[in-house]
Design an enzyme around this catalytic site. Structure first.
Site, PDB file in Angstrom:
ATOM      1  N   GLU A 155       0.855  -1.201   0.000  1.00  0.00           N
ATOM      2  CA  GLU A 155       0.000   0.000   0.000  1.00  0.00           C
ATOM      3  C   GLU A 155       0.877   1.232   0.000  1.00  0.00           C
ATOM      4  OE1 GLU A 155      -3.305   1.074  -0.137  1.00  0.00           O
ATOM      5  OE2 GLU A 155      -2.397   3.044   0.171  1.00  0.00           O
ATOM      6  N   GLN A 156       0.550   2.159  -0.907  1.00  0.00           N
ATOM      7  CA  GLN A 156       1.389   3.359  -1.031  1.00  0.00           C
ATOM      8  C   GLN A 156       1.299   4.292   0.174  1.00  0.00           C
ATOM      9  OE1 GLN A 156      -0.023   5.423  -4.529  1.00  0.00           O
ATOM     10  NE2 GLN A 156      -1.980   5.964  -3.616  1.00  0.00           N
ATOM     11  N   ARG A 175     -16.798   4.474   6.176  1.00  0.00           N
ATOM     12  CA  ARG A 175     -15.721   3.791   5.440  1.00  0.00           C
ATOM     13  C   ARG A 175     -14.586   3.393   6.372  1.00  0.00           C
ATOM     14  NH1 ARG A 175     -15.595   4.583  -0.362  1.00  0.00           N
ATOM     15  NH2 ARG A 175     -13.486   3.802  -0.221  1.00  0.00           N
ATOM     16  N   TYR A 183     -27.799   9.883   4.564  1.00  0.00           N
ATOM     17  CA  TYR A 183     -28.093   8.692   5.367  1.00  0.00           C
ATOM     18  C   TYR A 183     -27.294   8.725   6.659  1.00  0.00           C
ATOM     19  CZ  TYR A 183     -24.012   6.762   2.735  1.00  0.00           C
ATOM     20  OH  TYR A 183     -22.800   6.545   2.142  1.00  0.00           O
ATOM     21  N   ASP A 192     -12.095  -0.927  -8.558  1.00  0.00           N
ATOM     22  CA  ASP A 192     -12.028   0.283  -9.382  1.00  0.00           C
ATOM     23  C   ASP A 192     -10.894   0.218 -10.402  1.00  0.00           C
ATOM     24  OD1 ASP A 192     -14.150   1.380  -8.067  1.00  0.00           O
ATOM     25  OD2 ASP A 192     -13.118   3.191  -7.392  1.00  0.00           O
TER      26      ASP A 192
HETATM   27  C1  LIG Z   1     -18.813  10.026  -3.737  1.00  0.00           C
HETATM   28  C2  LIG Z   1     -18.670   8.523  -3.722  1.00  0.00           C
HETATM   29  C3  LIG Z   1     -19.592   7.752  -2.998  1.00  0.00           C
HETATM   30  C4  LIG Z   1     -19.499   6.343  -3.016  1.00  0.00           C
HETATM   31  N1  LIG Z   1     -20.427   5.609  -2.326  1.00  0.00           N
HETATM   32  C5  LIG Z   1     -20.375   4.255  -2.394  1.00  0.00           C
HETATM   33  C6  LIG Z   1     -21.342   3.465  -1.690  1.00  0.00           C
HETATM   34  O1  LIG Z   1     -22.207   3.987  -0.978  1.00  0.00           O
HETATM   35  N2  LIG Z   1     -21.274   2.095  -1.803  1.00  0.00           N
HETATM   36  C7  LIG Z   1     -20.322   1.478  -2.565  1.00  0.00           C
HETATM   37  O2  LIG Z   1     -20.308   0.231  -2.645  1.00  0.00           O
HETATM   38  N3  LIG Z   1     -19.396   2.207  -3.234  1.00  0.00           N
HETATM   39  C8  LIG Z   1     -19.394   3.575  -3.164  1.00  0.00           C
HETATM   40  N4  LIG Z   1     -18.449   4.304  -3.809  1.00  0.00           N
HETATM   41  C9  LIG Z   1     -17.422   3.602  -4.624  1.00  0.00           C
HETATM   42  C10 LIG Z   1     -16.288   3.085  -3.788  1.00  0.00           C
HETATM   43  O3  LIG Z   1     -15.768   4.084  -2.955  1.00  0.00           O
HETATM   44  C11 LIG Z   1     -15.172   2.525  -4.669  1.00  0.00           C
HETATM   45  O4  LIG Z   1     -15.720   1.818  -5.756  1.00  0.00           O
HETATM   46  C12 LIG Z   1     -14.308   1.574  -3.862  1.00  0.00           C
HETATM   47  O5  LIG Z   1     -13.708   2.256  -2.801  1.00  0.00           O
HETATM   48  C13 LIG Z   1     -13.230   0.938  -4.757  1.00  0.00           C
HETATM   49  O6  LIG Z   1     -12.397   0.133  -3.964  1.00  0.00           O
HETATM   50  P1  LIG Z   1     -11.004  -0.362  -4.509  1.00  0.00           P
HETATM   51  O7  LIG Z   1     -10.402  -1.154  -3.394  1.00  0.00           O
HETATM   52  O8  LIG Z   1     -11.161  -0.989  -5.831  1.00  0.00           O
HETATM   53  O9  LIG Z   1     -10.153   0.967  -4.774  1.00  0.00           O
HETATM   54  P2  LIG Z   1      -9.683   2.097  -3.769  1.00  0.00           P
HETATM   55  O10 LIG Z   1     -10.629   2.274  -2.654  1.00  0.00           O
HETATM   56  O11 LIG Z   1      -9.381   3.301  -4.618  1.00  0.00           O
HETATM   57  O12 LIG Z   1      -8.320   1.534  -3.155  1.00  0.00           O
HETATM   58  C14 LIG Z   1      -7.116   1.521  -3.882  1.00  0.00           C
HETATM   59  C15 LIG Z   1      -5.968   1.440  -2.889  1.00  0.00           C
HETATM   60  O13 LIG Z   1      -4.762   1.274  -3.632  1.00  0.00           O
HETATM   61  C16 LIG Z   1      -3.773   2.166  -3.154  1.00  0.00           C
HETATM   62  N5  LIG Z   1      -2.874   2.435  -4.282  1.00  0.00           N
HETATM   63  C17 LIG Z   1      -3.131   3.134  -5.406  1.00  0.00           C
HETATM   64  N6  LIG Z   1      -2.068   3.147  -6.219  1.00  0.00           N
HETATM   65  C18 LIG Z   1      -1.095   2.421  -5.591  1.00  0.00           C
HETATM   66  C19 LIG Z   1       0.230   2.066  -5.928  1.00  0.00           C
HETATM   67  N7  LIG Z   1       0.792   2.446  -7.073  1.00  0.00           N
HETATM   68  N8  LIG Z   1       0.942   1.314  -5.050  1.00  0.00           N
HETATM   69  C20 LIG Z   1       0.398   0.907  -3.872  1.00  0.00           C
HETATM   70  N9  LIG Z   1      -0.872   1.229  -3.490  1.00  0.00           N
HETATM   71  C21 LIG Z   1      -1.607   1.969  -4.351  1.00  0.00           C
HETATM   72  C22 LIG Z   1      -4.575   3.385  -2.697  1.00  0.00           C
HETATM   73  O14 LIG Z   1      -3.834   4.163  -1.785  1.00  0.00           O
HETATM   74  C23 LIG Z   1      -5.789   2.699  -2.058  1.00  0.00           C
HETATM   75  O15 LIG Z   1      -5.539   2.364  -0.727  1.00  0.00           O
HETATM   76  C24 LIG Z   1     -18.480   5.713  -3.771  1.00  0.00           C
HETATM   77  C25 LIG Z   1     -17.548   6.479  -4.465  1.00  0.00           C
HETATM   78  C26 LIG Z   1     -17.631   7.883  -4.440  1.00  0.00           C
HETATM   79  C27 LIG Z   1     -16.611   8.699  -5.194  1.00  0.00           C
END
Ligand SMILES: Cc1cc2nc3c(=O)[nH]c(=O)nc-3n(C[C@H](O)[C@H](O)[C@H](O)COP(=O)(O)OP(=O)(O)OC[C@H]3O[C@@H](n4cnc5c(N)ncnc54)[C@H](O)[C@@H]3O)c2cc1C
Length: 403
Positions: free
Chosen positions: A34-35, A108, A218, A296
């Site tokens: 994790e960065q 979160r 909410y 994502d």
């Molecule tokens: C306004 C808003 C409201 C939302 N509400 C909801 C909701 O109610 N319910 C829901 O299900 N979803 C919701 N989402 C979507 C949700 O937040 C994301 O889809 C989810 O967090 C994606 O998770 P992830 O683990 O794929 O990516 P991320 O949460 O982006 O995690 C990626 C991780 O990788 C790390 N990282 C990045 N690049 C590197 C690198 N090069 N080297 C090492 N580490 C790195 C980052 O620091 C981070 O910790 C919402 C999003 C937004 C913007």
């Protein structure tokens, strides 16, 4: 079968932690890179729908999360000024009865913290301040090398790119391409209920729909806090960063003249963060050799179905199930075949909600909301017909049948 024994995960977000936990519970050695130098989450809420809760339950987290949860009684859509209801879809016990798992609102930070603790307990190693730069072929036939910014390398059986919307793993796999700005920004914030004297926020997952913008409210943490997400359409995003400190007064003026439940809530908010809402069209592939994407990193979506994190959690379950039942590369192909159509469908549904929530098309937009109102009152099965495939999806059963 040549089973995976060691996995490196890029990113300790909700997706990365969930897949790490699932694999560690199956006896796989997992290291997350994790960065960030400290593990922290933004001050914002997350709607966890029953489809995602089924995975968290399967991984043994439902009871641990319960004290942090708020259970909304219904999902609603209301008129931005009058407060008139267009939609009332029952949640609470009705969601448990219908979908077999609860619909919860979580902070979160609470979900993140619970996942981190569970990972550590299951033996996952989390390396902080470890920025991933990419991956390369190994001299060994059955491994791949993860590369880090400090020049170090980690040889492993499989790399999982759970590094979010700007994934470097995705970039190496499929080429450099900035995500698409979706023409919308989101302010997020939380307000302690003790600061809300003049209003009572309904215990719902509520979308306040208005022209060119909407606002979601909410409760969190058993009802101690109210979370808001305020979305506004914008021509462009000027800042380098995709997230910045928002101007609370700008937010208040964007929603001036709205229903008192909205304006008083924003008046009580001290601060807010502003996000550019980005997306990406469907990727050609989600894996290459011994490298695979999740969350994502492969399917960012507008948050208008509140399903981004839920999809990352579902991905995690299927990837673990595939890896435990099939050799590579079949496991990764199988994961992509099961997950991609669902993720793309939810991406599209999320996008489609923009028009409804923002009253696009003037009178036509109003008519669409009125049609939802009529359906909500007289043909609730039409509303359920839209929600059931999202919330009622059982990824545990789907993976058992597929993998
Ligand atoms: C306004 C808003 C409201 C939302 N509400 C909801 C909701 O109610 N319910 C829901 O299900 N979803 C919701 N989402 C979507 C949700 O937040 C994301 O889809 C989810 O967090 C994606 O998770 P992830 O683990 O794929 O990516 P991320 O949460 O982006 O995690 C990626 C991780 O990788 C790390 N990282 C990045 N690049 C590197 C690198 N090069 N080297 C090492 N580490 C790195 C980052 O620091 C981070 O910790 C919402 C999003 C937004 C913007």
């Amino acid at each position: 079968m040549n089973k995976i024994k060691d996995v490196a995960v890029a990113g300790a977000g909700i997706g990365g932690l969930t897949v790490a936990l699932g694999l560690a519970q199956q006896g796989v050695d997992v290291t997350i890179f994790e960065q960030a130098s400290v593990l922290a989450e933004v001050g914002a809420g997350l709607q966890m729908s029953p489809n995602a809760m089924k995975v968290l339950r399967q991984f043994g987290l439902e009871d641990t999360l319960r004290p942090y949860a708020f259970e909304p009684q219904q999902a609603t859509i209301r008129h931005f000024k009058s407060g008139e209801y267009y939609l009332k879809a029952p949640l609470g016990q009705a969601a448990i009865d219908r979908y077999g798992a609860p619909y919860w609102h979580l902070h979160r930070a609470d979900l993140h913290h619970v996942l981190v603790e569970a990972c550590q307990k299951a033996g996952v190693t989390i390396q902080l301040g470890a920025t991933v730069t990419g991956y390369q072929k190994s001299d060994q036939q059955n491994s791949v090398v993860l590369c880090l910014q400090d020049g170090s390398q980690y040889e492993t059986d499989l790399v999982i790119g759970a590094d979010g919307i700007r994934s470097v793993i995705r970039e190496q796999m499929l080429g450099k391409q900035a995500p698409d700005f979706m023409g919308q920004v989101a302010w997020r914030g939380v307000v302690p209920v003790s600061k809300l004297n003049a209003i009572h926020v309904q215990p719902d997952a509520c979308v306040w729909a208005g022209p060119g913008r909407h606002l979601v409210t909410y409760y969190l943490r058993g009802g101690e806090w109210v979370n808001f997400v305020a979305v506004e359409e914008r021509g462009g995003w000027q800042s380098e960063s995709w997230r910045e400190e928002g101007d609370i007064n700008e937010l208040r003026s964007a929603f001036a003249g709205w229903h008192p439940e909205v304006t008083e809530l924003l008046l009580a908010a001290d601060s807010t963060f502003l996000w550019a809402l980005n997306g990406r069209s469907s990727l050609r592939t989600w894996f290459q050799g011994r490298v695979v994407l999740l969350g994502d990193a492969c399917h960012p979506m507008l948050p208008f179905m509140a399903q981004g994190a839920a999809m990352a959690i579902e991905d995690a379950y299927v990837l673990v199930a595939s890896l435990m039942s099939k050799p590579l590369p079949d496991a990764l192909a199988s994961y992509e075949i099961l997950r991609k159509p669902r993720a793309v469908r939810i991406q599209n549904m999320s996008k489609d909600n923009t028009g409804l929530y923002h009253m696009h098309g003037g009178l036509f937009g109003q008519m669409k909301l009125n049609a939802v109102k009529v359906a909500s009152q007289f043909v609730p099965s039409a509303i359920q017909g839209k929600l059931d495939p999202v919330y009622g999806y059982d990824v545990v059963k789907a993976a058992a049948a597929w993998c």
